[in-house]
Design an enzyme around this catalytic site. Structure first.
Site, PDB file in Angstrom:
ATOM      1  N   ASP A 142       0.856  -1.187   0.000  1.00 35.82           N
ATOM      2  CA  ASP A 142       0.000   0.000   0.000  1.00 35.82           C
ATOM      3  C   ASP A 142       0.890   1.233   0.000  1.00 35.82           C
ATOM      4  O   ASP A 142       1.138   1.867   1.026  1.00 35.82           O
ATOM      5  CB  ASP A 142      -0.920  -0.018   1.217  1.00 35.82           C
ATOM      6  N   ALA A 143       1.404   1.552  -1.188  1.00 34.74           N
ATOM      7  CA  ALA A 143       2.356   2.646  -1.349  1.00 34.74           C
ATOM      8  C   ALA A 143       1.743   3.857  -2.023  1.00 34.74           C
ATOM      9  O   ALA A 143       2.300   4.954  -1.955  1.00 34.74           O
ATOM     10  CB  ALA A 143       3.557   2.168  -2.166  1.00 34.74           C
ATOM     11  N   LYS A 144       0.622   3.668  -2.717  1.00 34.94           N
ATOM     12  CA  LYS A 144      -0.095   4.747  -3.413  1.00 34.94           C
ATOM     13  C   LYS A 144       0.839   5.600  -4.263  1.00 34.94           C
ATOM     14  O   LYS A 144       0.779   6.830  -4.245  1.00 34.94           O
ATOM     15  CB  LYS A 144      -0.870   5.603  -2.421  1.00 34.94           C
ATOM     16  N   ARG A 145       1.680   4.960  -5.026  1.00 35.08           N
ATOM     17  CA  ARG A 145       2.622   5.676  -5.864  1.00 35.08           C
ATOM     18  C   ARG A 145       1.930   6.222  -7.112  1.00 35.08           C
ATOM     19  O   ARG A 145       0.981   5.628  -7.615  1.00 35.08           O
ATOM     20  CB  ARG A 145       3.784   4.767  -6.278  1.00 35.08           C
ATOM     21  N   THR A 168      -0.680  -0.399  -4.647  1.00 34.58           N
ATOM     22  CA  THR A 168      -1.683   0.639  -4.855  1.00 34.58           C
ATOM     23  C   THR A 168      -1.047   1.821  -5.572  1.00 34.58           C
ATOM     24  O   THR A 168       0.134   2.123  -5.379  1.00 34.58           O
ATOM     25  CB  THR A 168      -2.305   1.104  -3.523  1.00 34.58           C
TER      26      THR A 168
END
Length: 276
Positions: free
Chosen positions: A97-100, A127
């Site tokens: 869950d890094a939302k890069r 993510t």
């Protein structure tokens, strides 16, 4: 559903065996303290080991929140590497869950970090934020597809601030629906490479029927969503693809590994009963 290829095949086999609940690993400072652990690298390491022991053998999907490892610098990333490897060795799929989200060579580097076998941080999926334009994610989408991995793209998030952008109307559809439609077009090959992040805590107003990919639905437990809400919030979506996520709601049962595992199993069984 999908054929037994690509990320979609891996996902459907995992949830068929272990159920549709994603276990979040969120070692924020308050939770470390609640577990009686020090808010330092030793506490983080102990927290991570307990989570891997408790959740790795029973969860189909595990989602470590990268942000809570980053404050500890390189030592925190070393713990994260151990979490990813340990969960995968135990048979769980891992969502980093890094939302890069970025453009060009920078997005390609993020993709390499989280989706390439050559990286010690390599997970089964990551993510990503499409709000620099959906096509800015192309390096991650292509790398994920080639490696039978996935990308979970933010569509309609649970935070109230997100609505101003995500519900904005562009032509005859909202910005969030345009993300859904782009993901659906990506999945016509049957691999379900692209999943979505759609919060379980609010009515999202999206047409998800054509997605043919997993829907990560955070917000179960501490954020207020219940298993009983899921068939209502995700009415019209294929329930086989709905992947509710719980972090603090389950993690509060720690630090005892058996109690933590039992709490996860109870929550998972509630989800299975609700989704049918």
């Amino acid at each position: 559903m999908t054929d037994a290829s690509g990320f979609g095949g891996r996902y459907t086999r995992a949830v068929a065996e272990r159920g549709r609940l994603c276990a979040g690993i969120d070692p924020h400072a308050a939770l470390l303290a609640e577990w009686g652990l020090s808010v330092d690298i030793d506490g983080l390491s102990a927290f991570a080991d307990i989570c891997v022991e408790a959740l790795g053998p029973v969860a189909a999907v595990i989602k470590p929140q990268v942000a809570f490892f980053e404050p500890f610098g390189s030592a925190g990333f070393a713990v994260l590497e151990r979490v990813v490897a340990g969960c995968r060795e135990a048979g769980a799929l891992v969502i980093a869950d890094a939302k890069r989200g970025d453009i060009g060579s920078t997005m390609a580097a993020y993709a390499q970090a989280w989706l390439s076998e050559s990286s010690p941080l390599c997970a089964d999926s990551v993510t990503a934020s499409p709000y620099l334009g959906y096509e800015s994610l192309r390096p991650a989408l292509d790398l994920a597809r080639s490696g039978e991995r996935g990308v979970f793209v933010l569509a309609r998030t649970s935070n109230p601030e997100g609505g101003e952008l995500q519900r904005a109307q562009v032509g005859e559809r909202t910005v969030a629906q345009s993300i859904v439609d782009a993901a659906a077009a990506e999945n016509t090959d049957g691999t379900a490479t692209v999943g979505l992040v759609v919060g379980a805590t609010r009515e999202h107003g999206l047409d998800l029927a054509a997605l043919r990919g997993p829907i990560l639905a955070p917000g179960l437990g501490a954020q207020g969503a219940t298993a009983a809400d899921l068939p209502i919030v995700f009415d019209g979506a294929d329930p086989a693809w709905v992947l509710p996520a719980s972090s603090r709601g389950v993690l509060r049962a720690g630090p005892d590994a058996t109690a933590l595992r039992d709490a996860f199993v109870r929550a998972r069984d509630e989800v299975e009963a609700a989704l049918g």
